[in-house]
Write an enzyme that holds these catalytic residues in place. Structure first.
Site, PDB file in Angstrom:
ATOM      1  N   ASN A 283       0.855  -1.188   0.000  1.00  0.00           N
ATOM      2  CA  ASN A 283       0.000   0.000   0.000  1.00  0.00           C
ATOM      3  C   ASN A 283       0.886   1.231   0.000  1.00  0.00           C
ATOM      4  O   ASN A 283       1.667   1.386  -0.954  1.00  0.00           O
ATOM      5  CB  ASN A 283      -1.109  -0.036   1.071  1.00  0.00           C
ATOM      6  CG  ASN A 283      -0.691  -0.296   2.492  1.00  0.00           C
ATOM      7  OD1 ASN A 283      -0.286  -1.382   2.818  1.00  0.00           O
ATOM      8  ND2 ASN A 283      -0.831   0.680   3.349  1.00  0.00           N
ATOM      9  N   ASP A 284       0.824   2.104   0.967  1.00  0.00           N
ATOM     10  CA  ASP A 284       1.455   3.430   0.873  1.00  0.00           C
ATOM     11  C   ASP A 284       2.934   3.418   0.475  1.00  0.00           C
ATOM     12  O   ASP A 284       3.700   2.595   0.987  1.00  0.00           O
ATOM     13  CB  ASP A 284       1.425   4.137   2.234  1.00  0.00           C
ATOM     14  CG  ASP A 284       0.113   4.025   2.950  1.00  0.00           C
ATOM     15  OD1 ASP A 284      -0.832   3.473   2.396  1.00  0.00           O
ATOM     16  OD2 ASP A 284       0.056   4.505   4.095  1.00  0.00           O
TER      17      ASP A 284
ATOM     18  N   GLN B 207       4.828   0.196   2.077  1.00  0.00           N
ATOM     19  CA  GLN B 207       4.102  -0.719   2.944  1.00  0.00           C
ATOM     20  C   GLN B 207       3.996  -2.062   2.227  1.00  0.00           C
ATOM     21  O   GLN B 207       3.512  -2.128   1.094  1.00  0.00           O
ATOM     22  CB  GLN B 207       2.700  -0.163   3.251  1.00  0.00           C
ATOM     23  CG  GLN B 207       2.703   0.997   4.212  1.00  0.00           C
ATOM     24  CD  GLN B 207       3.015   0.555   5.631  1.00  0.00           C
ATOM     25  OE1 GLN B 207       2.166   0.059   6.336  1.00  0.00           O
ATOM     26  NE2 GLN B 207       4.261   0.732   6.056  1.00  0.00           N
TER      27      GLN B 207
ATOM     28  N   TRP C 272      -3.342  -7.217   2.771  1.00  0.00           N
ATOM     29  CA  TRP C 272      -2.712  -6.437   3.835  1.00  0.00           C
ATOM     30  C   TRP C 272      -2.376  -7.310   5.042  1.00  0.00           C
ATOM     31  O   TRP C 272      -3.185  -8.150   5.437  1.00  0.00           O
ATOM     32  CB  TRP C 272      -3.661  -5.300   4.241  1.00  0.00           C
ATOM     33  CG  TRP C 272      -3.042  -4.315   5.179  1.00  0.00           C
ATOM     34  CD1 TRP C 272      -2.356  -3.193   4.854  1.00  0.00           C
ATOM     35  CD2 TRP C 272      -3.058  -4.366   6.618  1.00  0.00           C
ATOM     36  NE1 TRP C 272      -1.928  -2.539   5.981  1.00  0.00           N
ATOM     37  CE2 TRP C 272      -2.346  -3.246   7.083  1.00  0.00           C
ATOM     38  CE3 TRP C 272      -3.586  -5.255   7.557  1.00  0.00           C
ATOM     39  CZ2 TRP C 272      -2.168  -2.969   8.444  1.00  0.00           C
ATOM     40  CZ3 TRP C 272      -3.400  -4.989   8.923  1.00  0.00           C
ATOM     41  CH2 TRP C 272      -2.702  -3.855   9.348  1.00  0.00           C
TER      42      TRP C 272
ATOM     43  N   PHE D 256       4.502   0.656  10.198  1.00  0.00           N
ATOM     44  CA  PHE D 256       3.524   1.426   9.426  1.00  0.00           C
ATOM     45  C   PHE D 256       4.222   2.576   8.685  1.00  0.00           C
ATOM     46  O   PHE D 256       5.428   2.729   8.704  1.00  0.00           O
ATOM     47  CB  PHE D 256       2.416   1.937  10.358  1.00  0.00           C
ATOM     48  CG  PHE D 256       1.255   0.974  10.499  1.00  0.00           C
ATOM     49  CD1 PHE D 256       1.404  -0.387  10.266  1.00  0.00           C
ATOM     50  CD2 PHE D 256      -0.004   1.436  10.883  1.00  0.00           C
ATOM     51  CE1 PHE D 256       0.326  -1.269  10.395  1.00  0.00           C
ATOM     52  CE2 PHE D 256      -1.083   0.577  11.006  1.00  0.00           C
ATOM     53  CZ  PHE D 256      -0.928  -0.771  10.772  1.00  0.00           C
ATOM     54  N   SER D 257       3.417   3.428   8.073  1.00  0.00           N
ATOM     55  CA  SER D 257       3.968   4.445   7.167  1.00  0.00           C
ATOM     56  C   SER D 257       4.822   5.490   7.873  1.00  0.00           C
ATOM     57  O   SER D 257       4.653   5.744   9.072  1.00  0.00           O
ATOM     58  CB  SER D 257       2.829   5.130   6.421  1.00  0.00           C
ATOM     59  OG  SER D 257       2.340   4.222   5.468  1.00  0.00           O
TER      60      SER D 257
ATOM     61  N   ARG E 227      -0.382   8.543  13.847  1.00  0.00           N
ATOM     62  CA  ARG E 227       0.516   7.883  12.885  1.00  0.00           C
ATOM     63  C   ARG E 227       0.970   8.715  11.677  1.00  0.00           C
ATOM     64  O   ARG E 227       0.533   9.816  11.455  1.00  0.00           O
ATOM     65  CB  ARG E 227      -0.127   6.600  12.380  1.00  0.00           C
ATOM     66  CG  ARG E 227      -1.461   6.729  11.675  1.00  0.00           C
ATOM     67  CD  ARG E 227      -1.911   5.326  11.220  1.00  0.00           C
ATOM     68  NE  ARG E 227      -3.222   5.339  10.603  1.00  0.00           N
ATOM     69  CZ  ARG E 227      -4.363   5.158  11.251  1.00  0.00           C
ATOM     70  NH1 ARG E 227      -4.352   4.971  12.558  1.00  0.00           N
ATOM     71  NH2 ARG E 227      -5.506   5.186  10.609  1.00  0.00           N
ATOM     72  N   ASP E 228       1.846   8.055  10.917  1.00  0.00           N
ATOM     73  CA  ASP E 228       2.309   8.459   9.585  1.00  0.00           C
ATOM     74  C   ASP E 228       3.198   9.715   9.601  1.00  0.00           C
ATOM     75  O   ASP E 228       2.894  10.722   8.944  1.00  0.00           O
ATOM     76  CB  ASP E 228       1.115   8.649   8.626  1.00  0.00           C
ATOM     77  CG  ASP E 228       0.252   7.407   8.539  1.00  0.00           C
ATOM     78  OD1 ASP E 228       0.756   6.314   8.871  1.00  0.00           O
ATOM     79  OD2 ASP E 228      -0.926   7.524   8.165  1.00  0.00           O
TER      80      ASP E 228
ATOM     81  N   GLU F 114      -5.110  10.486   7.270  1.00  0.00           N
ATOM     82  CA  GLU F 114      -3.881   9.695   7.329  1.00  0.00           C
ATOM     83  C   GLU F 114      -2.804  10.412   6.495  1.00  0.00           C
ATOM     84  O   GLU F 114      -3.091  11.341   5.741  1.00  0.00           O
ATOM     85  CB  GLU F 114      -4.122   8.276   6.786  1.00  0.00           C
ATOM     86  CG  GLU F 114      -5.173   7.514   7.583  1.00  0.00           C
ATOM     87  CD  GLU F 114      -5.350   6.061   7.152  1.00  0.00           C
ATOM     88  OE1 GLU F 114      -5.257   5.184   8.012  1.00  0.00           O
ATOM     89  OE2 GLU F 114      -5.605   5.811   5.956  1.00  0.00           O
TER      90      GLU F 114
ATOM     91  N   TRP G 108      -8.976   1.970  -0.337  1.00  0.00           N
ATOM     92  CA  TRP G 108      -9.213   1.019   0.765  1.00  0.00           C
ATOM     93  C   TRP G 108     -10.593   0.368   0.685  1.00  0.00           C
ATOM     94  O   TRP G 108     -10.825  -0.670   1.299  1.00  0.00           O
ATOM     95  CB  TRP G 108      -9.031   1.707   2.125  1.00  0.00           C
ATOM     96  CG  TRP G 108      -7.595   1.801   2.532  1.00  0.00           C
ATOM     97  CD1 TRP G 108      -6.890   2.932   2.825  1.00  0.00           C
ATOM     98  CD2 TRP G 108      -6.669   0.714   2.714  1.00  0.00           C
ATOM     99  NE1 TRP G 108      -5.592   2.628   3.165  1.00  0.00           N
ATOM    100  CE2 TRP G 108      -5.437   1.269   3.108  1.00  0.00           C
ATOM    101  CE3 TRP G 108      -6.761  -0.671   2.572  1.00  0.00           C
ATOM    102  CZ2 TRP G 108      -4.305   0.489   3.371  1.00  0.00           C
ATOM    103  CZ3 TRP G 108      -5.634  -1.448   2.830  1.00  0.00           C
ATOM    104  CH2 TRP G 108      -4.426  -0.865   3.217  1.00  0.00           C
TER     105      TRP G 108
HETATM  106  C1  FRU Z   1      -2.791   4.502   4.933  1.00  0.00           C
HETATM  107  C2  FRU Z   1      -2.473   3.659   6.133  1.00  0.00           C
HETATM  108  C3  FRU Z   1      -1.611   4.415   7.105  1.00  0.00           C
HETATM  109  C4  FRU Z   1      -0.889   3.342   7.859  1.00  0.00           C
HETATM  110  C5  FRU Z   1      -0.697   2.289   6.787  1.00  0.00           C
HETATM  111  C6  FRU Z   1      -0.800   0.886   7.289  1.00  0.00           C
HETATM  112  O1  FRU Z   1      -3.096   3.788   3.800  1.00  0.00           O
HETATM  113  O2  FRU Z   1      -3.667   3.216   6.753  1.00  0.00           O
HETATM  114  O3  FRU Z   1      -2.320   5.316   7.935  1.00  0.00           O
HETATM  115  O4  FRU Z   1       0.327   3.791   8.383  1.00  0.00           O
HETATM  116  O5  FRU Z   1      -1.695   2.512   5.812  1.00  0.00           O
HETATM  117  O6  FRU Z   1      -0.483  -0.036   6.288  1.00  0.00           O
END
Ligand code: FRU
Length: 506
Positions: free
Chosen positions: A44-45, A61, A69, A101-102, A175-176, A228, A310
């Site tokens: 993902n990200d 990710q 996931w 995570f991100s 996060r992130d 996010e 998502w």
């Molecule tokens: C965004 C997210 C982030 C998180 C990551 C987890 O797509 O939900 O907020 O860090 O993906 O995989």
């Protein structure tokens, strides 16, 4: 344990390379050929986008164990041109119930973190969210805090900091981190989100280990779902040499928005009209976009997002990989009356992929005209002056099922994409429902211009020189590869139509 992990990582990357030769990887149905995808398994990200010593690093990710996931770790690839990518071993792995995570990555030129022990050594620091699940039978009882890891070999191998986490509010969702060097105050800045509160928080640090809260931004703009992946960067204003503005991006499931204004090292002030929502992409499949750090001073910022949603990401009908990055986009800003507008251009080296071109200067279209070229791996440019009250544009993946439509509605002054019934929609009801996207767009000197990339299952449309962009996935059968111009309600004259077949980068 450490040696075992290293051995496993090396073995894994060799086995991926071996499989690529033997098993026809990158030749599968729907596989994007010039968008980044991991050889196998889920992404993902994009994470930790940093340019260092001639390499654009892309961490992402990644689930090393499957194509949905889970087990989030940072996958790793590098590129010299943002177009051709080389896979590297997984950079940072899930460990001790903490998923990776991100987050972002910086080059610590002055060794402010103290991780370098030899003179001349420059550490790279990854700042990410540690997603801690104390009891695996209760995955929803998690905690998130900010962690760091460092590399002393230019980003190839990574070691987690022994005293993690470095920033912990003892919250569930926090996060992130987006971290960059703020030269005027000679300090590091971190932006990160409180997702449910719709807040971007700003922190500062001198050593990447101790963080001080500076300010909060939000709620603002689109607060219809969780926030996010924030990203803050300075972007130059076109036709105004030397001037720039700060742009704050964030994701709002499952889309993105941006604010344009000022950042003074402590707080961000939005200067675009507060009641209006601005998005870097108005299509269904663009999320978690962040920018490169440590680019050469004369280079424009580059945004890279995840080309998925998502709402259905885990069930798109592809294998053995799943999901792709969108094309990297170069950023600038335009002033339009009382607002700042982001302008995005696909990175210029994509033109290296052009093979044969088909072109025509003028094509008159009354209802529809099928072009004498076809394909599903294309770059297309065209412009036209939409006739009053017409709905006109281009159809891709034309064949037995519905095509993918990119159109301009002259009465409403809107651009739209419509993927209803274009290819397989059976895998997910949400995907099937999210088929129509529309955005108001004024003509530019009476004209609309489109720059389109079609990569097997991803379409990116840059309208009017990139002031409006739309990204969407479709899953068409191979034989549905026609390209058609259309015009409903009046004759339209399309000009400067160019269609390139594009090479694969894999
Ligand atoms: C965004 C997210 C982030 C998180 C990551 C987890 O797509 O939900 O907020 O860090 O993906 O995989």
């Amino acid at each position: 344990m450490k040696n075992f992990l290293f051995f496993f990582t090396v073995l894994f990357s060799f086995s991926v390379a071996a499989q690529k030769k033997n098993d026809g990887l990158y030749k599968e149905k729907y596989r994007p050929q010039f968008h980044f995808t991991p050889a196998i398994n889920w992404t993902n990200d994009p994470n930790g986008l940093v340019y260092y010593k001639g390499n654009y690093h892309l961490f992402y990710q990644h689930n090393p164990f499957g194509n949905v996931w889970g087990h989030m770790s940072w996958g790793h690839a590098v590129s010299k041109d943002l177009v051709h990518w080389k896979h590297l071993p997984i950079a940072i792995r899930e460990e001790n119930e903490v998923m990776i995570f991100s987050g972002s990555c910086v080059v610590d030129e002055k060794n402010s973190s103290g991780f370098a022990k030899k003179s001349g050594q420059i550490p790279m620091i990854a700042i990410y969210t540690g997603h801690y699940i104390p009891d695996s039978s209760k995955p929803d009882d998690y905690r998130q805090a900010q962690y760091i890891a460092y590399s002393l070999d230019d980003g190839i191998t990574w070691k987690k900091y022994a005293q993690n986490p470095v920033l912990d509010l003892h919250k569930k969702d926090f996060r992130d981190p987006c971290v960059f060097w703020y030269e005027p105050d000679k300090k590091w800045i971190m932006a990160l989100v409180l997702p449910q509160e719709h807040i971007v928080q700003f922190y500062s640090s001198l050593n990447l280990k101790n963080w001080k809260h500076e300010s909060d931004f939000g709620p603002a703009g689109d607060t219809t779902d969780i926030w996010e992946c924030p990203a803050l960067t300075k972007i130059a204003i076109e036709n105004d040499p030397g001037r720039s503005k700060w742009v704050l991006f964030n994701s709002v499931q499952s889309t993105m928005q941006y604010f344009v204004g000022e950042f003074d090292g402590t707080k961000f002030i939005n200067e675009d009209p507060a009641q209006k929502i601005y998005r870097p992409d108005y299509g269904p499949d663009y999320y978690a976009g962040i920018v490169y750090t440590h680019l050469p001073a004369n280079q424009k910022p580059v945004l890279l997002g995840w080309a998925n949603n998502w709402g259905y990401a885990n069930s798109i009908p592809v294998s053995p990989w799943k999901s792709a990055m969108a094309l990297p986009r170069t950023l600038s800003l335009l002033k339009n009356d009382n607002e700042w507008i982001l302008k995005e251009s696909p990175v210029s080296d994509l033109s290296l992929l052009r093979k044969s071109v088909w072109q025509e200067n003028v094509i008159l279209v009354k209802e529809r005209k099928l072009l004498p070229v076809k394909g599903q791996q294309l770059e297309i440019e065209l412009s036209w002056k939409p006739s009053p009250a017409s709905v006109s544009g281009l159809r891709l993946a034309v064949g037995k099922s519905n095509p993918f439509i990119i159109g301009y509605n002259e009465s409403k002054q809107t651009i739209f994409i419509d993927r209803r019934g274009a290819g397989d929609t059976s895998f997910n009801k949400r995907y099937a429902a999210l088929h129509y996207y529309e955005q108001s767009l004024s003509k530019d000197n009476g004209k609309i211009n489109l720059h389109i990339f079609f990569d097997n299952s991803i379409i990116e449309v840059f309208a009017n020189d990139g002031i409006c962009v739309m990204t969407a996935q479709i899953f068409p059968e191979k034989q549905n590869d026609g390209i058609e111009l259309f015009s409903n309600g009046a004759t339209n004259s399309f000009d400067k139509i160019k269609v390139w077949q594009l090479k694969s980068t894999w």
